[in-house]
Design an enzyme around this catalytic site. Sequence first.
Site, short mmCIF file in Angstrom:
data_model
loop_
_atom_site.label_atom_id
_atom_site.label_comp_id
_atom_site.label_asym_id
_atom_site.label_seq_id
_atom_site.Cartn_x
_atom_site.Cartn_y
_atom_site.Cartn_z
N CYS A 117 0.82 -1.23 0.00
CA CYS A 117 0.00 0.00 0.00
C CYS A 117 0.85 1.27 0.00
O CYS A 117 0.35 2.34 -0.35
CB CYS A 117 -0.94 0.02 1.21
SG CYS A 117 -2.05 -1.37 1.25
N HIS A 257 -3.35 7.15 3.60
CA HIS A 257 -3.77 5.90 2.96
C HIS A 257 -5.18 5.57 3.42
O HIS A 257 -5.52 5.73 4.60
CB HIS A 257 -2.80 4.78 3.36
CG HIS A 257 -3.22 3.45 2.85
ND1 HIS A 257 -3.49 3.23 1.52
CD2 HIS A 257 -3.44 2.27 3.48
CE1 HIS A 257 -3.87 1.97 1.37
NE2 HIS A 257 -3.84 1.37 2.52
N ASN A 287 -10.16 0.06 0.24
CA ASN A 287 -8.70 0.11 0.22
C ASN A 287 -8.20 -0.42 -1.12
O ASN A 287 -8.34 -1.60 -1.42
CB ASN A 287 -8.19 -0.74 1.38
CG ASN A 287 -6.67 -0.77 1.48
OD1 ASN A 287 -5.95 -0.29 0.59
ND2 ASN A 287 -6.17 -1.34 2.55
#
Length: 330
Positions: A117, A257, A287
């Site tokens: 990520c 994030h 996500n």
Amino acid sequence: MRIPKPQVEIVATGRYLPERVLTNFDLEQMVDTTDEWIRERTGIRERRIAEPEMLTAEMGKRAACQAMERAGIHPGEVDVLIVATATPDRWLPATACDMQALLGATNAAAFDVQAACTGFLYALVVAEGYLVAGRGEIALVVSTEKMSAITDWSDRSTCVLFGDGAGAAVLRRANDFRGILSSYLRSDGRLGDLLYRPAGGTKIPLNHHVLDEKEHLLRMEGREVFKAAVRSMAEAADIALQRAGLRAGDVDLLIPHQANVRIIEATAKYAGIPSEKVYVNVDRYGNMSSATLPIALDEALERGRIRMGSNVLLVGFGAGFTWGSMVLRW
Ligand code: UT7
């Protein structure tokens, strides 16, 4: 403290999101979950899912084309193409090479960066170094993720969290006050088994047992990841600001994030940044691993949340564990 002079700037951004929307109510029909649980624990309402035949490289190409068009450059002008992805179309060659062919970016060096990520931040830092070293004029950084392909759709603890998408940024040497003011990257490989895919690589190659047990798909210790994400993103926010010679009050927009709205809120609180200065789109997309940051950046620009002179703080966290941050002066 003195504010550093940027050497590289982001000239333009782009994004691609698949059309198909998967809502929490759709998930209620697939696993033992509820819209209420997902919204309360994660803030997610829906996510985008790519069609099975859609390639990770193709999604990235679409985001890249938008960024290049906005930057006013042709694919042939790109000197380096760096793709951040945890969901490559195939092991060999790199997704960046497949994307290079799709784009016709024939003069570029192309390679992948795998930092889960946090991949977009890692790729930006590599691109910055490439340009500062004088190895080229234009860098194209693309984060593209088909998380739906590595999700175990029978595991309610993970399948409600992820979505697909791609984001891109065109970078070049800066010649005024705009650009990357600071960055910070970290990782801790001792924590790798808290968020991982057990098999499917060379350590445990694909076999019938792996497929039956779904060991080629993503697994996560959610609570441990949650705690580490808040701790690491708060630290990263602090260090990038220090390195940029700025304080929390100087931040015009925090783009964290997008894994879970509770992680986002806790990070903002520790960093001392009020909620109206925090960009959130996890409710609409879930996500999307490395693609979350560039997609959020692109949306924030389009929505006028970032203006000329804005200080933008990007903060990321992911498998590895990896984490990092960057301050951009727009
Ligand atoms: O990009 C970085 C990668 N990922 C992340 O950052 C995710 C980090 N972790 C999280 O966001 C959270 O830990 C989750 C959203 C994954 C889970 O939230 P939680 O508050 O930590 O819940 P939990 O894992 O402690 O589970 C609580 C309960 C459990 O039931 P029991 O044992 O209390 O009876 C789970 O079985 O919730 C249950 N549960 C669910 N219930 C309904 C887990 N998933 C679901 C679900 N629907 N989808």
